[in-house]
Design an enzyme around this catalytic site. Structure first.
Site, PDB file in Angstrom:
ATOM      1  CG  HIS A 133      40.262  47.111   6.839  1.00  0.00           C
ATOM      2  ND1 HIS A 133      41.559  47.550   6.672  1.00  0.00           N
ATOM      3  CD2 HIS A 133      39.792  47.770   7.919  1.00  0.00           C
ATOM      4  CE1 HIS A 133      41.851  48.433   7.614  1.00  0.00           C
ATOM      5  NE2 HIS A 133      40.792  48.590   8.392  1.00  0.00           N
ATOM      6  CD  GLU A 134      36.109  47.987   8.888  1.00  0.00           C
ATOM      7  OE1 GLU A 134      36.252  47.789  10.116  1.00  0.00           O
ATOM      8  OE2 GLU A 134      36.606  48.969   8.297  1.00  0.00           O
ATOM      9  CG  HIS A 177      39.427  46.328  12.465  1.00  0.00           C
ATOM     10  ND1 HIS A 177      40.503  46.743  13.206  1.00  0.00           N
ATOM     11  CD2 HIS A 177      39.387  47.153  11.381  1.00  0.00           C
ATOM     12  CE1 HIS A 177      41.102  47.775  12.590  1.00  0.00           C
ATOM     13  NE2 HIS A 177      40.444  48.035  11.484  1.00  0.00           N
ATOM     14  CD  GLU A 186      43.893  50.052  10.249  1.00  0.00           C
ATOM     15  OE1 GLU A 186      42.946  49.924  11.057  1.00  0.00           O
ATOM     16  OE2 GLU A 186      43.728  50.350   9.059  1.00  0.00           O
TER      17      GLU A 186
HETATM   18 ZN    ZN Z   1      40.882  49.691  10.209  1.00  0.00          ZN
END
Ligand code: ZN
Length: 490
Positions: free
Chosen positions: A254-255, A258, A284
């Site tokens: 997830h990170e 980003h 996101e």
């Molecule tokens: Zn996030």
């Protein structure tokens, strides 16, 4: 133009220096330094704010003669930033800071003791100040527009409400169908997953996805996040549970999603306010795309499961790929948003979106919140919190005054599926590539259609140009229907 660029580069440097201090605070800073650190960050941020709102900046904006499209965008976006930064009176900003400082402490106590009444008066103050803030920012239809616009510029409450109601109509019955189907257990993702092995495995995969560690790094923090100090220094943090595979691994993906977004911004925008994510929703969408559409897919695990077995022989040595894949995708309505699965997550968000609007419009009061929360949970997810700590008190956002922020999580989920569908149309063998551990075409597509622009394009424009349509629930519904229809046999 050069003078303007010099000035903006100094402002950007101050903001990034503050961000480094904040990153340090969450990773390495000794606990006792909290007060001095808060002061240092405030000093840098107020310098940046002063430079931005200074008359000299406005004069430079007026006299600058843009020589390129980037110059034009730089002037246009900076004008908006200045306008936003000057619209809200300093005394309101100060009152908001004081109120959120107090309210955060009250929220922590209220949550720990399951006592909403301790938080309620603070939240009422936050709601009042938020309404004042919305009035100062200005809006065309509803005050909530101004709040949403802070995080998802250009999107209106009415537009998001339409998309969400379309989504909810399809999603609530889907969740009921899944809840009635034979359950999938998630036992394979629980077990002995040693910290060091998780750390190494997460970094190995993040690198192969395309997160460049020459310009990034990963550290431990209580709440995972990503942060950028320039296009050449984009960092992530994660947390590891040695008994549970999901938070560490999917958190890292997830990170990293980003971070890859910010690493992919055109270097020509470096040192300008354009070198940033264009909205929280688009940001996101990038994290969710790598975490869920890639990281929780069958082709991904066809490639990575044998490696995972080697990395975690005790937990996965006697598990087969399909069992693991099912475990990582188990769906079960639950009370806590941050622990929610891919399917039910958006319902948690829509609940908050509705309640926020009702609070701001005065349709409900803070006192009504716990009951309203629990009723809607029961309606949509079929479960009812037995305590407010598991209900209305679970998230920190409202205590900080972040109202209008939640919808961007669900917007990001919808965008991730919409962008992924478009990427698949232009890379027909994407699943085969994923099963071979080759993510280069997908990353290039994202770089070309999303990342490179930074803030030059709005989120609406990026979606329109990359997918041919505005924000919609269709791609995401198609994706979950097909994936979870296969998993749950409907
Ligand atoms: Zn996030």
């Amino acid at each position: 133009m050069q003078d303007l660029r010099d000035r903006l580069s100094r402002i950007t440097d101050l903001s990034h220096a503050a961000a480094i201090l904040e990153w340090d605070q969450e990773t390495y800073m000794p606990e006792g330094a909290e007060e001095s650190r808060a002061r240092q960050v405030a000093t840098l941020r107020s310098f940046a704010h002063e430079l931005l709102t200074d008359d000299d900046t406005s004069r430079l904006l007026e006299s600058a003669t843009p020589e390129s499209e980037v110059d034009q965008d730089l002037v246009r976006i900076t004008r908006k930033d200045v306008e936003k930064a000057t619209k809200v009176p300093a005394d309101l900003i100060a009152r908001m800071a004081v109120a959120s400082g107090r309210s955060k402490g009250a929220w922590q106590k209220a949550r720990a003791t399951n006592n909403f009444s301790k938080f309620a008066p603070h939240l009422s103050t936050i709601v009042d100040l938020t309404i004042e803030h919305a009035e100062a920012l200005g809006y065309s239809e509803s005050p909530y527009d101004a709040l949403l616009d802070q995080y998802e510029e250009g999107m209106t409450t009415a537009q998001v409400a339409r998309v969400f109601s379309d989504l909810r109509e399809q999603l609530v019955p889907l969740v009921k169908t899944i809840a009635a189907a034979p359950p999938i257990t998630d036992t394979a993702v629980h077990g002995n997953f040693p910290h060091e092995a998780q750390w190494a495995f997460g970094i190995e995969v993040a690198k192969q996805l395309g997160y460049n560690f020459h310009h990034g790094r990963q550290d431990v923090s209580a709440h995972p996040f990503s942060t950028a100090f320039s296009i050449t220094d984009v960092r992530i943090t994660t947390r590891v549970d040695p008994q549970f595979f999901n938070p560490g691994f999917f958190g890292t993906l997830h990170e990293a999603g980003h971070a890859m977004y910010e690493q992919g911004i055109d270097m020509a925008l470096e040192g300008t306010p354009l070198a940033d994510g264009t909205s929280l929703g688009i940001h996101e969408s990038q994290s969710r795309l790598w975490e869920n559409l890639i990281g929780r897919s069958r082709p991904f695990w066809q490639h990575y499961f044998p490696r995972a077995q080697k990395a975690f022989p005790e937990a996965l040595g006697r598990v087969d790929m399909e069992t693991f894949y099912r475990s990582a995708n188990a769906v079960a309505p639950s009370l806590i948003r941050v622990e929610a699965d891919e399917v039910t997550y958006n319902l948690h968000i829509m609940l908050r979106f509705e309640l926020e609007q009702d609070l701001i419009s005065g349709k409900i009061t803070v006192e009504d919140l716990p009951r309203e929360w629990n009723d809607r949970m029961e309606d949509w997810l079929g479960i009812r919190p037995s305590s407010d700590s598991e209900g209305v008190l679970q998230d920190i956002h409202w205590s900080l005054g972040a109202i209008g922020y939640f919808p961007t999580y669900a917007i990001g989920n919808l965008m991730s599926a919409q962008l992924f569908a478009a990427a698949k149309r232009s890379i027909p063998d994407l699943d085969v590539k994923t099963a071979n551990g080759d993510f280069s075409d997908l990353l290039l597509w994202l770089r070309t259609n999303v990342h490179q622009y930074g803030r030059r394009k709005s989120s609406g424009q990026i979606l329109q140009d990359a997918t041919g349509s505005p924000l919609s629930a269709d791609s995401w519904m198609e994706y979950v229907n097909s994936k979870f229809g296969d998993l749950y046999g409907f």
